[in-house]
Write a protein that holds these residues in place. Structure first.
Motif, PDB file in Angstrom:
ATOM      1  N   ASP A 350       0.832  -1.209   0.000  1.00 24.60           N
ATOM      2  CA  ASP A 350       0.000   0.000   0.000  1.00 24.60           C
ATOM      3  C   ASP A 350       0.866   1.258   0.000  1.00 24.60           C
ATOM      4  N   ALA A 351       1.955   1.237   0.769  1.00 25.96           N
ATOM      5  CA  ALA A 351       2.844   2.403   0.821  1.00 25.96           C
ATOM      6  C   ALA A 351       3.503   2.640  -0.537  1.00 25.96           C
ATOM      7  N   ILE A 352       3.909   1.568  -1.203  1.00 24.93           N
ATOM      8  CA  ILE A 352       4.510   1.713  -2.534  1.00 24.93           C
ATOM      9  C   ILE A 352       3.486   2.272  -3.507  1.00 24.93           C
ATOM     10  N   CYS A 353       2.275   1.736  -3.482  1.00 18.02           N
ATOM     11  CA  CYS A 353       1.233   2.196  -4.410  1.00 18.02           C
ATOM     12  C   CYS A 353       0.888   3.660  -4.190  1.00 18.02           C
ATOM     13  N   GLU A 354       0.844   4.072  -2.947  1.00 16.69           N
ATOM     14  CA  GLU A 354       0.519   5.472  -2.652  1.00 16.69           C
ATOM     15  C   GLU A 354       1.604   6.430  -3.130  1.00 16.69           C
ATOM     16  N   SER A 355       2.839   5.914  -3.246  1.00 15.99           N
ATOM     17  CA  SER A 355       3.941   6.787  -3.673  1.00 15.99           C
ATOM     18  C   SER A 355       4.019   6.938  -5.181  1.00 15.99           C
ATOM     19  N   ILE A 356       3.237   6.150  -5.897  1.00 14.25           N
ATOM     20  CA  ILE A 356       3.294   6.165  -7.358  1.00 14.25           C
ATOM     21  C   ILE A 356       2.205   7.064  -7.890  1.00 14.25           C
ATOM     22  N   ALA A 357       2.606   8.133  -8.557  1.00 10.73           N
ATOM     23  CA  ALA A 357       1.642   9.077  -9.119  1.00 10.73           C
ATOM     24  C   ALA A 357       0.959   8.439 -10.315  1.00 10.73           C
ATOM     25  N   PRO A 358      -0.303   8.729 -10.526  1.00 12.58           N
ATOM     26  CA  PRO A 358      -0.988   8.170 -11.697  1.00 12.58           C
ATOM     27  C   PRO A 358      -0.385   8.723 -12.990  1.00 12.58           C
ATOM     28  N   ILE A 359      -0.492   7.947 -14.041  1.00 15.10           N
ATOM     29  CA  ILE A 359      -0.009   8.404 -15.342  1.00 15.10           C
ATOM     30  C   ILE A 359      -0.839   9.585 -15.796  1.00 15.10           C
ATOM     31  N   SER A 360      -0.150  10.602 -16.269  1.00 13.56           N
ATOM     32  CA  SER A 360      -0.846  11.800 -16.733  1.00 13.56           C
ATOM     33  C   SER A 360      -1.687  11.483 -17.954  1.00 13.56           C
ATOM     34  N   THR A 361      -2.979  11.854 -17.913  1.00  7.64           N
ATOM     35  CA  THR A 361      -3.881  11.624 -19.045  1.00  7.64           C
ATOM     36  C   THR A 361      -4.587  12.923 -19.400  1.00  7.64           C
ATOM     37  N   PRO A 362      -4.989  13.069 -20.652  1.00  4.62           N
ATOM     38  CA  PRO A 362      -5.720  14.290 -21.029  1.00  4.62           C
ATOM     39  C   PRO A 362      -6.952  14.481 -20.161  1.00  4.62           C
ATOM     40  N   ALA A 363      -7.228  15.719 -19.822  1.00  2.00           N
ATOM     41  CA  ALA A 363      -8.313  16.003 -18.875  1.00  2.00           C
ATOM     42  C   ALA A 363      -9.684  15.712 -19.469  1.00  2.00           C
ATOM     43  N   THR A 364      -9.835  15.904 -20.772  1.00  2.00           N
ATOM     44  CA  THR A 364     -11.152  15.728 -21.390  1.00  2.00           C
ATOM     45  C   THR A 364     -11.007  14.952 -22.687  1.00  2.00           C
ATOM     46  N   HIS A 365     -12.143  14.550 -23.228  1.00  2.00           N
ATOM     47  CA  HIS A 365     -12.155  13.853 -24.508  1.00  2.00           C
ATOM     48  C   HIS A 365     -11.562  14.727 -25.599  1.00  2.00           C
ATOM     49  N   GLN A 366     -11.916  16.006 -25.592  1.00  2.00           N
ATOM     50  CA  GLN A 366     -11.402  16.920 -26.613  1.00  2.00           C
ATOM     51  C   GLN A 366      -9.893  17.113 -26.485  1.00  2.00           C
ATOM     52  N   ASP A 367      -9.402  17.135 -25.234  1.00  2.00           N
ATOM     53  CA  ASP A 367      -7.946  17.247 -25.037  1.00  2.00           C
ATOM     54  C   ASP A 367      -7.227  16.067 -25.680  1.00  2.00           C
ATOM     55  N   ALA A 368      -7.809  14.874 -25.559  1.00  2.00           N
ATOM     56  CA  ALA A 368      -7.200  13.690 -26.153  1.00  2.00           C
ATOM     57  C   ALA A 368      -7.175  13.795 -27.670  1.00  2.00           C
ATOM     58  N   ILE A 369      -8.300  14.281 -28.269  1.00  2.00           N
ATOM     59  CA  ILE A 369      -8.350  14.452 -29.722  1.00  2.00           C
ATOM     60  C   ILE A 369      -7.309  15.469 -30.170  1.00  2.00           C
ATOM     61  N   ASP A 370      -7.199  16.571 -29.445  1.00  2.00           N
ATOM     62  CA  ASP A 370      -6.226  17.607 -29.797  1.00  2.00           C
ATOM     63  C   ASP A 370      -4.793  17.064 -29.720  1.00  2.00           C
ATOM     64  N   GLU A 371      -4.518  16.242 -28.730  1.00  2.00           N
ATOM     65  CA  GLU A 371      -3.174  15.693 -28.580  1.00  2.00           C
ATOM     66  C   GLU A 371      -2.818  14.785 -29.759  1.00  2.00           C
ATOM     67  N   LEU A 372      -3.788  13.955 -30.197  1.00  2.00           N
ATOM     68  CA  LEU A 372      -3.553  13.081 -31.340  1.00  2.00           C
ATOM     69  C   LEU A 372      -3.379  13.881 -32.624  1.00  2.00           C
ATOM     70  N   ASN A 373      -4.186  14.935 -32.797  1.00  2.00           N
ATOM     71  CA  ASN A 373      -4.061  15.757 -34.001  1.00  2.00           C
ATOM     72  C   ASN A 373      -2.721  16.479 -34.042  1.00  2.00           C
ATOM     73  N   ASP A 374      -2.191  16.850 -32.874  1.00  2.00           N
ATOM     74  CA  ASP A 374      -0.878  17.470 -32.821  1.00  2.00           C
ATOM     75  C   ASP A 374       0.220  16.510 -33.283  1.00  2.00           C
ATOM     76  N   LEU A 375      -0.070  15.209 -33.203  1.00  2.00           N
ATOM     77  CA  LEU A 375       0.879  14.194 -33.636  1.00  2.00           C
ATOM     78  C   LEU A 375       0.732  13.841 -35.112  1.00  2.00           C
ATOM     79  N   GLY A 376      -0.191  14.523 -35.805  1.00  2.48           N
ATOM     80  CA  GLY A 376      -0.322  14.331 -37.241  1.00  2.48           C
ATOM     81  C   GLY A 376      -1.566  13.590 -37.687  1.00  2.48           C
ATOM     82  N   PHE A 377      -2.418  13.174 -36.740  1.00  7.41           N
ATOM     83  CA  PHE A 377      -3.647  12.496 -37.120  1.00  7.41           C
ATOM     84  C   PHE A 377      -4.724  13.528 -37.423  1.00  7.41           C
ATOM     85  N   ASN A 378      -5.823  13.082 -38.008  1.00 10.54           N
ATOM     86  CA  ASN A 378      -6.893  14.011 -38.377  1.00 10.54           C
ATOM     87  C   ASN A 378      -8.209  13.452 -37.882  1.00 10.54           C
ATOM     88  N   PHE A 379      -8.526  13.788 -36.621  1.00 10.43           N
ATOM     89  CA  PHE A 379      -9.790  13.340 -36.017  1.00 10.43           C
ATOM     90  C   PHE A 379     -10.748  14.501 -35.867  1.00 10.43           C
TER      91      PHE A 379
END
Length: 379
Positions: A350-379
């Motif tokens: 439990d102590a180890i798990c509490e020390s591990i920060a969650p992986i950073s993820t886009p805050a919203t669905h649109q943020d995720a789409i924007d991140e992919l489009n910045d990588l060259g995709f067209n969504f």
């Protein structure tokens, strides 16, 4: 050795037989007689002015001719003993210091000859195209990896060599070959394939260099693992700092040491030689403390019902990673980590798990789409 490996035969060992033939004939001659010193099929290579084969053999013969009978006997004994790679690793009664009774000029010439045979002659097109050879180090390396996997058998941390996405195997990168017993000290084994083995860059050029597994700095003889015989292998153990849970945060939670439990004294000594030469525990401890949270994090992100469920998942991962230790770099140590975690108490997990920060993820669905489009995709 972290992993014992299977030896892959090669006709390139022909060059070692050429060296043997030369030495046995040269000690009995007062003149340089190439027709007598070398097999007939090697003489065109010897005579080719585009290489320095003849120059190096002649330089060695010049020094051999100066020897008295006792010294010539010593030289042949040195050759025989330096061919006993497995014996030198496992039998301290086999002498290592025959050169101590030979002139400096001869030792220098023999070292130069051994070095040239390995670094240049072994790669000459006329040699590798001989019908009785028909092989190259690059081809041999690809066969070696097919049989033994691509992860360095000395450390388990790195691949032997990064590979290219090319269909032509002749353009593929190959690993360096280590003279397990260094060619400066054992020049008469410079082209003995019992003494040559693929090795990763860090083990070869950062850790081992010219260290002798059979001889420590104080010149005391040591037993060592012989790579091509499964007579035991190196073992390490991970020890968590359970007296200071705060070490989880500052990156000093794990210590790594050799695991000597149940081993006889000879195997313990071989483990010590392996660690001395390849700096295994220090390298693994640094990597473990730097990376173990990143190794655990994907499991946490999957979600788990409780700590008991998570520990069962760790146990499954331990088995999976050890199964892929020859093919995925670092997999063996990930397996050891998860095996340790699976047996820890819930409060430590439990102590180890509490020390591990969650992986950073886009805050919203649109943020995720924007991140992919910045990588060259067209969504």
């Amino acid at each position: 050795m972290l992993f014992p490996v299977q030896q892959v035969n090669t006709n390139l060992s022909y060059l070692n037989s050429v060296l043997k033939h030369f030495l046995c004939k040269a000690v009995r001659s007062n003149r340089y007689l190439k027709d007598k010193f070398f097999p007939a099929d090697f003489i065109p290579i010897h005579n080719d002015s585009r290489n320095a084969v003849e120059t190096n053999f002649r330089a060695a013969f010049t020094e051999i001719k100066k020897l008295n009978h006792r010294q010539k006997v010593l030289l042949l004994k040195a050759y025989r003993n330096q061919q006993k790679i497995q014996g030198l690793c496992s039998d301290k009664s086999i002498a290592m210091d025959e050169f101590s009774g030979l002139p400096d000029g001869l030792i220098k010439a023999i070292r130069a000859l051994g070095s040239y045979l390995y670094s240049s002659t072994l790669n000459l097109a006329p040699l590798v195209s001989l019908p009785q050879v028909n092989d190259t180090l690059a081809k041999h390396f690809q066969r070696f990896v097919t049989v033994n996997g691509k992860v360095c058998c000395f450390c388990g941390i790195n691949d032997y060599e990064e590979q290219l996405a090319v269909a032509d195997s002749t353009k593929q990168w190959r690993a360096a070959y280590d003279h397990y017993l260094p060619k400066k000290l054992y020049p008469l084994a410079a082209v003995n394939f019992n003494n040559l083995i693929p090795i990763c860059f860090q083990c070869n050029s950062k850790a081992k260099l010219a260290l002798d597994p059979c001889l420590c700095k104080s010149k005391i003889r040591r037993l060592a693992f012989y790579p091509y015989v499964n007579n035991g292998n190196g073992r390490v153990k991970f020890s968590p700092n359970l007296t200071n849970i705060g070490a989880i945060v500052n990156g000093e939670f794990w210590s790594v040491s050799l695991d000597t439990s149940g081993l006889n004294n000879d195997t313990k000594e071989k483990q010590s030689s392996w660690n001395r030469v390849f700096k295994i525990t220090s390298r693994v401890e640094k990597r473990l403390n730097d990376e173990y949270k990143n190794w655990i994090k994907p499991e946490l992100d999957k979600g788990y019902q409780n700590t008991a469920t998570l520990k069962r998942g760790f146990q499954t991962l331990a088995v999976t990673h050890v199964q892929t230790k020859h093919q995925i770099r670092g997999s063996f140590y990930k397996g050891l980590l998860f095996a340790n975690l699976a047996q820890m108490t819930d409060d430590v997990i439990d102590a180890i798990c509490e020390s591990i920060a969650p992986i950073s993820t886009p805050a919203t669905h649109q943020d995720a789409i924007d991140e992919l489009n910045d990588l060259g995709f067209n969504f």
